[in-house]
Scaffold this active site. Sequence first.
Site, mmCIF file in Angstrom:
data_model
loop_
_atom_site.group_PDB
_atom_site.id
_atom_site.type_symbol
_atom_site.label_atom_id
_atom_site.label_comp_id
_atom_site.label_asym_id
_atom_site.label_seq_id
_atom_site.Cartn_x
_atom_site.Cartn_y
_atom_site.Cartn_z
ATOM 1 N N SER A 174 43.925 34.362 36.625
ATOM 2 C CA SER A 174 44.741 33.412 36.515
ATOM 3 C C SER A 174 44.713 32.374 37.521
ATOM 4 C CB SER A 174 46.352 33.579 36.628
ATOM 5 O OG SER A 174 46.581 34.689 35.506
ATOM 6 N N PHE A 238 43.574 31.227 43.180
ATOM 7 C CA PHE A 238 43.052 32.111 42.004
ATOM 8 C C PHE A 238 43.612 33.361 42.251
ATOM 9 C CE2 PHE A 238 39.736 29.087 43.251
ATOM 10 C CZ PHE A 238 38.560 29.323 42.351
ATOM 11 N N GLU A 239 44.087 33.923 40.941
ATOM 12 C CA GLU A 239 44.717 35.461 41.005
ATOM 13 C C GLU A 239 43.828 36.429 40.118
ATOM 14 O OE1 GLU A 239 47.252 36.286 42.509
ATOM 15 O OE2 GLU A 239 48.295 34.690 43.153
ATOM 16 N N ALA A 240 43.157 37.343 40.994
ATOM 17 C CA ALA A 240 42.348 38.342 40.000
ATOM 18 C C ALA A 240 43.172 39.241 39.552
ATOM 19 C CB ALA A 240 41.309 38.881 41.103
#
Length: 383
Positions: A174, A238-240
């Site tokens: 995301s 950034f969302e992993a």
Amino acid sequence: MNYLQLQQQYKEESLFGRYIALKHIEPILSQYSVEVIGFSVLNKPIYQLECGTGAIKILMWSQMHGNESTTTKALFDFLNFLHSETPESQQLLRTFRFCILPMLNPDGAALYTRENANKVDLNRDAQNLSQPESQILRAVFNRFQPHYCYNLHDQRTIFGLEHSEHNVKPATVSFLAPAYNEAREINEVRLKAISVIVAMNKALQALIPGQVGRFDDSFNLNCVGDTFQHFNVPTILFEAGHFPKDYEREETRKYIFTALVAGIQYLRENDVVNNKTEDYLNIPQNKVVFYDFVYKNVKINYDDNEKIINFAAQYKEVLQQDKVTFEAKIAQVGGLENFSGHITVDAERQVYTDGEYDFPNIERNADFCLGKNIKIVNGLVKT
């Protein structure tokens, strides 16, 4: 460009799994020219690595939250690529100057906690600057004066993207172009971040279609991304997230690497002036729609009455002997109409028993039986 092949070629093999602490990255950093730019609450060094001679300056930091290590792994894969002395990497180093803080919160990383050693969330400390780690990041920002900021995080397995009533996918990656004011307006600065996100999403859709999300853009000036965007520097969050069965986040790592390379290639090849707002807003927003396990059509005996219920379990991540283990706990009973399970078990009206109770209790270990033939151990069906 074959991003997955590139990641496999330059993957930093010494980093694996969820637990990544300072002791894991220091041997790798010794290969590079690095600088200690300050110390954590517990006096652990915070490292800075700079490379490239280009005019466009990009500041990246990872593990602001100590238990969010996926982007750190991807960042070292990216560093290996940058130092590969290939025509592609040399081109990037001539175009950009990178300033990278691979582990902003080494105390939290060692303890596998979100907060730092003072139990402060560094991503809510952008205004108070009460913590040494927050002060270090701000000092680097002021000195380096970046043209772009990359704020690298992990998100929980609970997030998904609802495309239709019967098609829910996990939010594997995301992004967010944070708001810069309460009205969440889109100005030229935010547009630049949006354009890069749209380019990264395009690359990822070819690999994980329908698994890229847009994070909530509620404005909070205490958050670092919102503050830097407010300071007129395009900032990208950034969302992993979760990829099916990938609790070690080794698959997700590939897609973070892909996003890093694709976004930077886009910046190299394009004058970022086009309005991509519509494409950005078409990326579905994250929703809390998942549990790790959902058990359906379970028969229970409650107050001498038989009922058919659904219930859910969720992994808790526990650090044990330098390894993160996953302990499934019962998390919700009933009320699961809007939730899916990464793993779903249909009990087909079999009776719940766990040796002590005839119904699931919140926070108990997910170890139980469904009838005589289905045994659940740590959330999973034991075969």
